[in-house]
Design a protein around this motif. Structure first.
Motif, PDB file in Angstrom:
ATOM      1  N   ASN A  81       0.824  -1.209   0.000  1.00  0.00           N
ATOM      2  CA  ASN A  81       0.000   0.000   0.000  1.00  0.00           C
ATOM      3  C   ASN A  81       0.860   1.262   0.000  1.00  0.00           C
ATOM      4  O   ASN A  81       0.555   2.240  -0.692  1.00  0.00           O
ATOM      5  CB  ASN A  81      -0.933   0.006   1.211  1.00  0.00           C
ATOM      6  CG  ASN A  81      -2.070  -0.984   1.070  1.00  0.00           C
ATOM      7  OD1 ASN A  81      -2.714  -1.041   0.025  1.00  0.00           O
ATOM      8  ND2 ASN A  81      -2.317  -1.774   2.088  1.00  0.00           N
ATOM      9  N   ASP A  82       1.920   1.253   0.797  1.00  0.00           N
ATOM     10  CA  ASP A  82       2.806   2.417   0.851  1.00  0.00           C
ATOM     11  C   ASP A  82       3.434   2.686  -0.512  1.00  0.00           C
ATOM     12  O   ASP A  82       3.555   3.847  -0.942  1.00  0.00           O
ATOM     13  CB  ASP A  82       3.906   2.197   1.895  1.00  0.00           C
ATOM     14  CG  ASP A  82       3.380   2.258   3.324  1.00  0.00           C
ATOM     15  OD1 ASP A  82       2.244   2.734   3.520  1.00  0.00           O
ATOM     16  OD2 ASP A  82       4.107   1.812   4.235  1.00  0.00           O
ATOM     17  N   SER A  83       3.823   1.611  -1.199  1.00  0.00           N
ATOM     18  CA  SER A  83       4.423   1.776  -2.529  1.00  0.00           C
ATOM     19  C   SER A  83       3.434   2.375  -3.512  1.00  0.00           C
ATOM     20  O   SER A  83       3.782   3.252  -4.310  1.00  0.00           O
ATOM     21  CB  SER A  83       4.913   0.416  -3.046  1.00  0.00           C
ATOM     22  OG  SER A  83       5.941  -0.105  -2.230  1.00  0.00           O
ATOM     23  N   TYR A  84       2.199   1.917  -3.465  1.00  0.00           N
ATOM     24  CA  TYR A  84       1.172   2.488  -4.345  1.00  0.00           C
ATOM     25  C   TYR A  84       0.965   3.977  -4.053  1.00  0.00           C
ATOM     26  O   TYR A  84       0.874   4.799  -4.967  1.00  0.00           O
ATOM     27  CB  TYR A  84      -0.153   1.749  -4.173  1.00  0.00           C
ATOM     28  CG  TYR A  84      -0.192   0.366  -4.790  1.00  0.00           C
ATOM     29  CD1 TYR A  84       0.371   0.126  -6.045  1.00  0.00           C
ATOM     30  CD2 TYR A  84      -0.794  -0.709  -4.139  1.00  0.00           C
ATOM     31  CE1 TYR A  84       0.337  -1.134  -6.614  1.00  0.00           C
ATOM     32  CE2 TYR A  84      -0.834  -1.968  -4.698  1.00  0.00           C
ATOM     33  CZ  TYR A  84      -0.266  -2.179  -5.936  1.00  0.00           C
ATOM     34  OH  TYR A  84      -0.304  -3.433  -6.504  1.00  0.00           O
ATOM     35  N   ARG A  85       0.887   4.314  -2.783  1.00  0.00           N
ATOM     36  CA  ARG A  85       0.619   5.714  -2.420  1.00  0.00           C
ATOM     37  C   ARG A  85       1.749   6.632  -2.847  1.00  0.00           C
ATOM     38  O   ARG A  85       1.523   7.783  -3.230  1.00  0.00           O
ATOM     39  CB  ARG A  85       0.370   5.813  -0.907  1.00  0.00           C
ATOM     40  CG  ARG A  85      -0.952   5.180  -0.467  1.00  0.00           C
ATOM     41  CD  ARG A  85      -1.278   5.569   0.965  1.00  0.00           C
ATOM     42  NE  ARG A  85      -2.545   5.000   1.394  1.00  0.00           N
ATOM     43  CZ  ARG A  85      -2.667   3.944   2.202  1.00  0.00           C
ATOM     44  NH1 ARG A  85      -1.574   3.353   2.680  1.00  0.00           N
ATOM     45  NH2 ARG A  85      -3.848   3.484   2.539  1.00  0.00           N
ATOM     46  N   ILE A  86       2.987   6.148  -2.771  1.00  0.00           N
ATOM     47  CA  ILE A  86       4.135   6.944  -3.209  1.00  0.00           C
ATOM     48  C   ILE A  86       3.980   7.334  -4.678  1.00  0.00           C
ATOM     49  O   ILE A  86       4.353   8.433  -5.091  1.00  0.00           O
ATOM     50  CB  ILE A  86       5.452   6.159  -2.987  1.00  0.00           C
ATOM     51  CG1 ILE A  86       5.774   6.080  -1.492  1.00  0.00           C
ATOM     52  CG2 ILE A  86       6.613   6.802  -3.748  1.00  0.00           C
ATOM     53  CD1 ILE A  86       6.918   5.152  -1.155  1.00  0.00           C
ATOM     54  N   LYS A  87       3.393   6.450  -5.470  1.00  0.00           N
ATOM     55  CA  LYS A  87       3.178   6.711  -6.896  1.00  0.00           C
ATOM     56  C   LYS A  87       1.850   7.405  -7.168  1.00  0.00           C
ATOM     57  O   LYS A  87       1.466   7.587  -8.328  1.00  0.00           O
ATOM     58  CB  LYS A  87       3.236   5.394  -7.680  1.00  0.00           C
ATOM     59  CG  LYS A  87       4.576   4.690  -7.621  1.00  0.00           C
ATOM     60  CD  LYS A  87       5.682   5.539  -8.242  1.00  0.00           C
ATOM     61  CE  LYS A  87       5.525   5.711  -9.728  1.00  0.00           C
ATOM     62  NZ  LYS A  87       6.623   6.487 -10.330  1.00  0.00           N
ATOM     63  N   GLY A  88       1.127   7.780  -6.106  1.00  0.00           N
ATOM     64  CA  GLY A  88      -0.152   8.452  -6.302  1.00  0.00           C
ATOM     65  C   GLY A  88      -1.264   7.525  -6.733  1.00  0.00           C
ATOM     66  O   GLY A  88      -2.255   7.961  -7.330  1.00  0.00           O
ATOM     67  N   ILE A  89      -1.106   6.249  -6.441  1.00  0.00           N
ATOM     68  CA  ILE A  89      -2.097   5.237  -6.821  1.00  0.00           C
ATOM     69  C   ILE A  89      -2.898   4.843  -5.585  1.00  0.00           C
ATOM     70  O   ILE A  89      -2.324   4.568  -4.525  1.00  0.00           O
ATOM     71  CB  ILE A  89      -1.409   3.986  -7.419  1.00  0.00           C
ATOM     72  CG1 ILE A  89      -0.612   4.376  -8.669  1.00  0.00           C
ATOM     73  CG2 ILE A  89      -2.424   2.910  -7.743  1.00  0.00           C
ATOM     74  CD1 ILE A  89       0.268   3.253  -9.204  1.00  0.00           C
ATOM     75  N   ARG A  90      -4.213   4.810  -5.709  1.00  0.00           N
ATOM     76  CA  ARG A  90      -5.075   4.451  -4.588  1.00  0.00           C
ATOM     77  C   ARG A  90      -5.394   2.958  -4.628  1.00  0.00           C
ATOM     78  O   ARG A  90      -5.970   2.484  -5.608  1.00  0.00           O
ATOM     79  CB  ARG A  90      -6.370   5.261  -4.642  1.00  0.00           C
ATOM     80  CG  ARG A  90      -6.120   6.759  -4.644  1.00  0.00           C
ATOM     81  CD  ARG A  90      -7.396   7.553  -4.591  1.00  0.00           C
ATOM     82  NE  ARG A  90      -7.115   8.985  -4.555  1.00  0.00           N
ATOM     83  CZ  ARG A  90      -7.989   9.908  -4.184  1.00  0.00           C
ATOM     84  NH1 ARG A  90      -9.214   9.560  -3.835  1.00  0.00           N
ATOM     85  NH2 ARG A  90      -7.657  11.188  -4.180  1.00  0.00           N
ATOM     86  N   PRO A  91      -5.028   2.225  -3.598  1.00  0.00           N
ATOM     87  CA  PRO A  91      -5.302   0.785  -3.604  1.00  0.00           C
ATOM     88  C   PRO A  91      -6.756   0.468  -3.272  1.00  0.00           C
ATOM     89  O   PRO A  91      -7.368   1.103  -2.414  1.00  0.00           O
ATOM     90  CB  PRO A  91      -4.359   0.246  -2.516  1.00  0.00           C
ATOM     91  CG  PRO A  91      -4.140   1.407  -1.595  1.00  0.00           C
ATOM     92  CD  PRO A  91      -4.245   2.645  -2.426  1.00  0.00           C
TER      93      PRO A  91
END
Length: 415
Positions: free
Chosen positions: A135-145
């Motif tokens: 989840n943290d990796s997705y958020r860093i890229k501006g992606i909402r899981p």
């Protein structure tokens, strides 16, 4: 074994098995092409057996360093179902795209209303540490899981009473303008999407919830990001009283280390655990922020008022007292990685406001309260059960509690 539905050809193009292929077309494709994993670039094999749907797999004795878990037929089928569902809505979606900057491959990457979403269909168990990392990796890229659990995880006790362990609570979403968390499940066998709304926990593992079950094709992606307005069933309050009675009868009967510590605290402050105050143990719209059962954490909130000779207590001293109980292992906040930005203090404040409207407290200022009506300490089990019933009726009939009851029962914010 890591199973793929998308592979790369020698020329760098991608090929997806989500398209409609005949068996003969796939046989011919397998004869003339070589296939590679988009992540690790190792060669993969096109599997065309009868036990599973067509898929790509790494060769024997090789493993992809960028994958975390193996996949089941249930997961493959569900992932394809969800991808097809998005395509039918003309929503831009990519199946199994590898994101090299974070070394992750979401099941589906969705572009909708200028936002990116990573949709994950989770059938197996996953550690909390790995879940948080992804989840943290997705958020860093501006992606909402968006995580959707396999429906086989659901364990009903009754239609509205579910066993909901900590693992499943991890997947609770909290979207903007949605008053409470939502949980999503999908059954690849029945093609039905289940949304759990109105999550009101009874205890660490047991939760009241309303399941909304619909065929996947009848739900839109926008529906997934909103919460339907549904009211609690008429049986809710009586069911809650039954649970409260059960707490009283059984809590001290199965002692573990934490239970013994809590009982020791209660006795020290003159509270018999089975006869905890009638004023404690009630449902709240934000009660889910505590993992500890409501009758325990709400009793702890009352203790600073019992200790104070002046009956004046600041709200910050209450928060500090609860923090100390958490540090000592008596209480626990619920871990909600997908619903960050909320603190258990919201539930404490909500509880204090409830008792204020019932006439127990008066706000002396914006930061302190005074106890003006003594708490009820019953002497027998029969007496306390009767008092619980009376307080429930008072809560439902009290005009000043209209906002509280509606917010709880209708699962929406009342303006």
């Amino acid at each position: 074994m890591i199973i793929l539905l998308v592979a790369m050809l020698r020329n760098g193009e991608f090929i997806s098995l989500a398209k409609t292929w005949t068996k003969e077309e796939l046989v011919q494709l397998k004869r003339r092409e070589a296939f590679f994993c988009p992540a690790c670039k190792r060669e993969v094999v096109l599997k065309l057996g009868s036990r599973r749907i067509p898929h790509f797999a790494h060769k024997k004795d090789t493993a992809c360093p960028y994958e975390y878990e193996s996949e089941s037929t249930r997961h493959l089928t569900g992932k394809l179902d969800l991808f097809s569902w998005l395509q039918r809505q003309n929503i831009r979606a990519k199946l199994e795209p590898y994101l090299p900057s974070i070394q992750q491959r979401p099941d589906i990457l969705v572009a909708h209303n200028h936002l990116l979403y990573a949709m994950e269909y989770q059938c197996s168990t996953i550690s909390e540490q790995l879940f948080q990392k992804r989840n943290d990796s997705y958020r860093i890229k501006g992606i909402r899981p968006i995580w959707i659990l396999g429906a086989h995880h659901l364990r009903y006790r009754t239609i509205y009473h579910l066993a909901l362990p900590r693992f499943q609570w991890m997947f609770a979403h909290h979207f903007p303008f949605v008053p409470r968390p939502l949980l999503f499940y999908y059954c690849s066998e029945t093609k039905r999407l289940i949304r759990l709304v109105h999550l009101i926990p009874f205890s660490v593992r047991h939760t009241f919830a309303i399941p909304i079950v619909k065929p996947l094709h009848s739900v839109s992606f926008s529906d997934l990001l909103s919460s339907p307005v549904v009211s609690l069933p008429p049986s809710f309050w009586n069911d809650w009283l039954c649970r409260k009675k059960q707490w009283r009868l059984t809590f001290a009967s199965y002692p573990n280390k934490i239970t013994r510590l809590i009982c020791s605290d209660f006795y020290r402050w003159g509270i018999i655990p089975s006869l905890f105050p009638t004023e404690a143990g009630w449902p709240l719209p934000h009660g889910y922020l505590f993992e500890t059962p409501p009758f325990i954490w709400q009793t702890y909130v009352l203790i600073p008022f019992m200790q104070s000779e002046s009956k004046h207590v600041s709200i910050h001293s209450i928060y500090r007292f609860i923090d100390e109980r958490m540090a000592a292992g008596r209480l626990a906040a619920r871990q909600l990685p997908l619903a960050m930005g909320q603190r258990y203090t919201q539930a404490v404040y909500e509880y204090l406001q409830l008792l204020t409207k019932l006439g127990y407290f008066q706000w002396e200022s914006r930061k302190s309260l005074r106890l003006v009506k003594e708490f009820t300490f019953p002497k027998t089990m029969d007496e306390v059960i009767q008092q619980d019933q009376q307080m429930m009726e008072q809560m439902k009939m009290e005009p000043s509690l209209y906002h509280y009851i509606n917010k709880l029962e209708l699962n929406k914010n009342i303006v």
